[in-house]
Design a protein around this motif. Structure first.
Motif, PDB file in Angstrom:
ATOM      1  N   GLY A   1      46.220  46.801 -43.484  1.00 15.99           N
ATOM      2  CA  GLY A   1      45.764  47.692 -44.542  1.00 15.99           C
ATOM      3  C   GLY A   1      46.745  47.894 -45.670  1.00 15.99           C
ATOM      4  O   GLY A   1      46.352  48.063 -46.833  1.00 15.99           O
ATOM      5  N   LYS A   2      48.033  47.868 -45.371  1.00 14.96           N
ATOM      6  CA  LYS A   2      49.029  48.163 -46.390  1.00 14.96           C
ATOM      7  C   LYS A   2      49.338  46.972 -47.287  1.00 14.96           C
ATOM      8  O   LYS A   2      50.239  47.046 -48.134  1.00 14.96           O
ATOM      9  CB  LYS A   2      50.307  48.700 -45.744  1.00 14.96           C
ATOM     10  CG  LYS A   2      50.096  50.089 -45.136  1.00 14.96           C
ATOM     11  CD  LYS A   2      51.376  50.715 -44.661  1.00 14.96           C
ATOM     12  CE  LYS A   2      51.139  52.132 -44.152  1.00 14.96           C
ATOM     13  NZ  LYS A   2      52.364  52.791 -43.700  1.00 14.96           N
ATOM     14  N   ALA A   3      48.590  45.880 -47.119  1.00 11.13           N
ATOM     15  CA  ALA A   3      48.720  44.737 -48.012  1.00 11.13           C
ATOM     16  C   ALA A   3      47.461  44.568 -48.856  1.00 11.13           C
ATOM     17  O   ALA A   3      47.291  43.545 -49.520  1.00 11.13           O
ATOM     18  CB  ALA A   3      48.979  43.461 -47.204  1.00 11.13           C
ATOM     19  N   GLU A   4      46.589  45.577 -48.856  1.00 10.10           N
ATOM     20  CA  GLU A   4      45.291  45.471 -49.519  1.00 10.10           C
ATOM     21  C   GLU A   4      45.223  46.388 -50.741  1.00 10.10           C
ATOM     22  O   GLU A   4      45.921  47.404 -50.824  1.00 10.10           O
ATOM     23  CB  GLU A   4      44.177  45.826 -48.531  1.00 10.10           C
ATOM     24  CG  GLU A   4      44.139  44.937 -47.299  1.00 10.10           C
ATOM     25  CD  GLU A   4      43.862  43.473 -47.624  1.00 10.10           C
ATOM     26  OE1 GLU A   4      43.044  43.215 -48.533  1.00 10.10           O
ATOM     27  OE2 GLU A   4      44.476  42.592 -46.986  1.00 10.10           O
ATOM     28  N   PRO A   5      44.342  46.056 -51.714  1.00 11.78           N
ATOM     29  CA  PRO A   5      44.263  46.840 -52.960  1.00 11.78           C
ATOM     30  C   PRO A   5      43.832  48.292 -52.748  1.00 11.78           C
ATOM     31  O   PRO A   5      44.208  49.169 -53.539  1.00 11.78           O
ATOM     32  CB  PRO A   5      43.239  46.071 -53.804  1.00 11.78           C
ATOM     33  CG  PRO A   5      42.512  45.173 -52.849  1.00 11.78           C
ATOM     34  CD  PRO A   5      43.488  44.862 -51.768  1.00 11.78           C
TER      35      PRO A   5
ATOM     36  N   GLU B   1      54.951  40.024 -52.398  1.00  9.49           N
ATOM     37  CA  GLU B   1      55.796  38.841 -52.227  1.00  9.49           C
ATOM     38  C   GLU B   1      56.818  39.051 -51.113  1.00  9.49           C
ATOM     39  O   GLU B   1      57.060  38.159 -50.281  1.00  9.49           O
ATOM     40  CB  GLU B   1      56.516  38.512 -53.542  1.00  9.49           C
ATOM     41  CG  GLU B   1      55.607  37.994 -54.643  1.00  9.49           C
ATOM     42  CD  GLU B   1      56.367  37.758 -55.942  1.00  9.49           C
ATOM     43  OE1 GLU B   1      57.626  37.800 -55.900  1.00  9.49           O
ATOM     44  OE2 GLU B   1      55.714  37.549 -56.982  1.00  9.49           O
ATOM     45  N   GLU B   2      57.442  40.241 -51.118  1.00 10.66           N
ATOM     46  CA  GLU B   2      58.440  40.537 -50.085  1.00 10.66           C
ATOM     47  C   GLU B   2      57.806  40.578 -48.692  1.00 10.66           C
ATOM     48  O   GLU B   2      58.400  40.118 -47.716  1.00 10.66           O
ATOM     49  CB  GLU B   2      59.125  41.870 -50.390  1.00 10.66           C
ATOM     50  CG  GLU B   2      60.033  41.853 -51.606  1.00 10.66           C
ATOM     51  CD  GLU B   2      61.169  40.853 -51.437  1.00 10.66           C
ATOM     52  OE1 GLU B   2      61.771  40.796 -50.341  1.00 10.66           O
ATOM     53  OE2 GLU B   2      61.456  40.124 -52.399  1.00 10.66           O
ATOM     54  N   MET B   3      56.595  41.123 -48.597  1.00  5.97           N
ATOM     55  CA  MET B   3      55.915  41.172 -47.307  1.00  5.97           C
ATOM     56  C   MET B   3      55.689  39.760 -46.767  1.00  5.97           C
ATOM     57  O   MET B   3      55.881  39.497 -45.575  1.00  5.97           O
ATOM     58  CB  MET B   3      54.570  41.901 -47.443  1.00  5.97           C
ATOM     59  CG  MET B   3      54.701  43.400 -47.671  1.00  5.97           C
ATOM     60  SD  MET B   3      53.109  44.199 -47.961  1.00  5.97           S
ATOM     61  CE  MET B   3      52.381  44.075 -46.332  1.00  5.97           C
ATOM     62  N   ASN B   4      55.280  38.855 -47.644  1.00  7.19           N
ATOM     63  CA  ASN B   4      55.034  37.486 -47.198  1.00  7.19           C
ATOM     64  C   ASN B   4      56.336  36.769 -46.842  1.00  7.19           C
ATOM     65  O   ASN B   4      56.366  35.948 -45.920  1.00  7.19           O
ATOM     66  CB  ASN B   4      54.271  36.716 -48.283  1.00  7.19           C
ATOM     67  CG  ASN B   4      52.812  37.140 -48.345  1.00  7.19           C
ATOM     68  OD1 ASN B   4      52.182  37.352 -47.317  1.00  7.19           O
ATOM     69  ND2 ASN B   4      52.268  37.271 -49.548  1.00  7.19           N
ATOM     70  N   LYS B   5      57.420  37.094 -47.552  1.00 12.33           N
ATOM     71  CA  LYS B   5      58.716  36.518 -47.190  1.00 12.33           C
ATOM     72  C   LYS B   5      59.155  36.988 -45.798  1.00 12.33           C
ATOM     73  O   LYS B   5      59.918  36.299 -45.118  1.00 12.33           O
ATOM     74  CB  LYS B   5      59.783  36.917 -48.219  1.00 12.33           C
ATOM     75  CG  LYS B   5      59.653  36.213 -49.552  1.00 12.33           C
ATOM     76  CD  LYS B   5      60.741  36.692 -50.514  1.00 12.33           C
ATOM     77  CE  LYS B   5      60.594  36.044 -51.876  1.00 12.33           C
ATOM     78  NZ  LYS B   5      61.628  36.544 -52.840  1.00 12.33           N
TER      79      LYS B   5
END
Length: 535
Positions: free
Chosen positions: A262-266, A509-513
């Motif tokens: 949820g915290k990666a969603e708009p 970006e940081e989350m995906n890294k």
């Protein structure tokens, strides 16, 4: 290769310790396959509950956590031994109260008891390490009550399955209907403040916002100061409020039938942006990240708090606890306000099954006796014993329904803690009862719980997933860094230390890294198996 090494290491530890395990009282001996005959042949799970002709002691690991743990000399377990001829010895180290530490200490000793109990996410990984045996054949031949339970609650079978599809652990229920979510928390608001300001209970997000702003600006506590805290929460952050923007605080299944965080969603971005304005305007407790578990008692007791989202029983009970300081207080449950899309829903629910499970260890010398012992707790007799205690002592039957006696209802810690004091109420594999939870509530709590339970607002909880050892490792390795990273971003965004819109893309970006996508892949792999098993 690492997985094979882990299995080999554990098995090398287990094999030399085979002298541990369930044994006839007063004697020890090597494990033998012929010990099946030690179980009495008359057990049928209904009117014949004596499991063995010769007294047997089953060893159990159940960590002494915050709620304690069952012991064999407690009344409920003594009664179990009287009925089944099987006693229980809890071998957990009572001096270790942190559950995972106690669990790991037991495993590393190599001396496994007959039954191993723990949180499902703690106990499931040891399936692939060979520490537990599959239960399918034992249940089919020896456990009629467990068979019926698994038929009623297919999610319990999925929760206890290993990566090979076999069943290794048994969980239990909290009560309620199979397949239907249970209430946990609900929206609470100061009805006395609403009445004073001439406001109706809010039914939409806009009305909820207006009520909270009125609490801040119109002095409902009447002390001439702008000291009201319109929204507070006993835990850190804004998790329960996110649903009003259609956002989720953690894992959820999206419209595409895939697992998302949820915290990666708009929707989360929109919620955090709006709530940061609420925080700036004094609507959200300025100490929401630091006030802690006493926030509810302190803010209501000092006539400062206006609304929260919290558990029904304990929150309703604050009305009684602070009545002397705040005589007019009327802190009541309300229906969830419709969210930004106009939908009325509530995300913070419980699955029908609880989060603990137990299984038979690879060192158990008499699995037949152990599975029958487990089956007893799913029998009507075992179920009633663990939900209400001893008939005549702790409850009476009225119209064939158990009614707790005053000794149970007057316990200083409430009915659930009374049950634990006699060894009942613990989260072993068994059918639970909502009666225990409701018996601990005042009328405000019962009315709120019942309102939510009978509604169509309750969202289906995130499914119970079983991860392989590699998936679990991927998730754990990533989330140990991702979780504090996400928490820090939420705190800074809410408190205005960083602009949500300006930092959002870099945040993703940081989350995906930090390997969010690998974690999502692991979750979706497990979810795909879950769907296949559900067909």
């Amino acid at each position: 290769m690492r997985k094979k090494y882990a299995v080999l290491t554990l098995l090398m530890t287990i094999v030399p310790a085979l002298l541990a395990g369930c044994q006839s009282d007063g004697e020890q001996g090597p494990a033998t396959s012929t010990q099946e005959s030690s179980a009495g042949s008359g057990y049928n799970g209904k009117d014949q509950l004596k499991i063995t002709d010769k007294p047997i002691t089953v060893t159990l690991f159940y960590a002494f956590g915050g709620n304690g743990a069952p012991k064999g000399d407690m009344p409920a377990w003594r009664e179990t031994a009287k009925i089944t001829n099987v006693a229980m010895k809890n071998v957990a180290n009572e001096s270790i109260t942190e559950e995972k530490q106690a669990f790991n200490t037991m495993l590393s000793s190599g001396d496994l008891p007959d039954l191993i109990h723990g949180q499902r996410d703690t106990i499931n990984p040891i399936i692939s390490q060979g520490a537990l045996i599959p239960l399918d054949d034992l249940i089919a031949k020896q456990a009629p009550n467990i068979q019926k339970f698994l038929a009623d609650y297919p999610e319990a079978r999925r929760a206890g399955a290993g990566p090979d599809g076999k069943l290794y652990t048994l969980t239990g229920t909290l009560g309620g209907e199979p397949g239907k979510a249970l209430p946990s928390m609900g929206f609470f608001i100061r009805q006395d403040w609403l009445n004073k300001l001439g406001l109706k209970a809010p039914t939409t997000l806009d009305e909820y916002k207006k009520a909270l702003y009125a609490f801040r600006q119109q002095d409902p506590n009447g002390n001439g100061k702008q000291d009201e805290v319109p929204y507070f929460y006993r835990d850190k952050g804004i998790r329960p409020l996110l649903q009003l923007w259609g956002a989720n605080h953690e894992w959820y299944v999206g419209k595409d039938d895939k697992v998302h965080h949820g915290k990666a969603e708009p929707e989360y971005r929109a919620a955090l942006k709006e709530l940061s304005q609420w925080y700036k305007d004094g609507i959200i407790d300025p100490e929401i990240f630091t006030r802690g578990s006493q926030a509810r008692q302190f803010l209501l007791g000092n006539n400062l708090g206006g609304a929260t989202i919290d558990w029904f029983g304990s929150t309703a009970a604050v009305n009684d606890a602070v009545k002397a300081q705040v005589p007019a207080i009327n802190f009541v449950a309300m229906a969830p306000p419709a969210d930004v899309t106009g939908k009325v829903k509530f995300n913070h629910t419980r699955e029908p099954i609880h989060s603990y499970a137990w299984g038979i260890s690879a060192q158990a010398k008499d699995p037949v006796t152990v599975i029958r012992y487990m089956d007893f707790f799913f029998s009507p007799t075992g179920e009633r014993l663990m939900n209400f205690g001893l008939e005549g002592t702790h409850y009476e039957l009225v119209n064939n329904e158990p009614v707790p006696k005053p000794v149970a209802l007057s316990h200083s810690g409430g009915f659930p803690n009374f049950l634990r004091s006699i060894g009942a109420g613990y989260e072993i594999g068994r059918r639970g009862s909502l009666a225990g939870e409701l018996n601990s509530m005042n009328d405000i709590g019962k009315n709120g719980f019942t309102m939510y339970q009978k509604s169509n607002w309750l969202a289906k909880p995130f499914p119970v997933l079983t991860f392989t050892a590699e998936e679990k490792k991927t998730i754990d390795n990533a989330m140990v860094n991702l979780t504090p990273f996400l928490d820090e971003y939420e705190q800074k965004g809410l408190m205005g230390a960083q602009d949500v819109d300006a930092t959002w893309d870099k945040h993703l970006e940081e989350m995906n890294k930090m390997n969010l996508q690998k974690v999502l892949d692991a979750y979706n792999s497990a979810y795909a198996r879950y769907k296949a098993e559900s067909k």
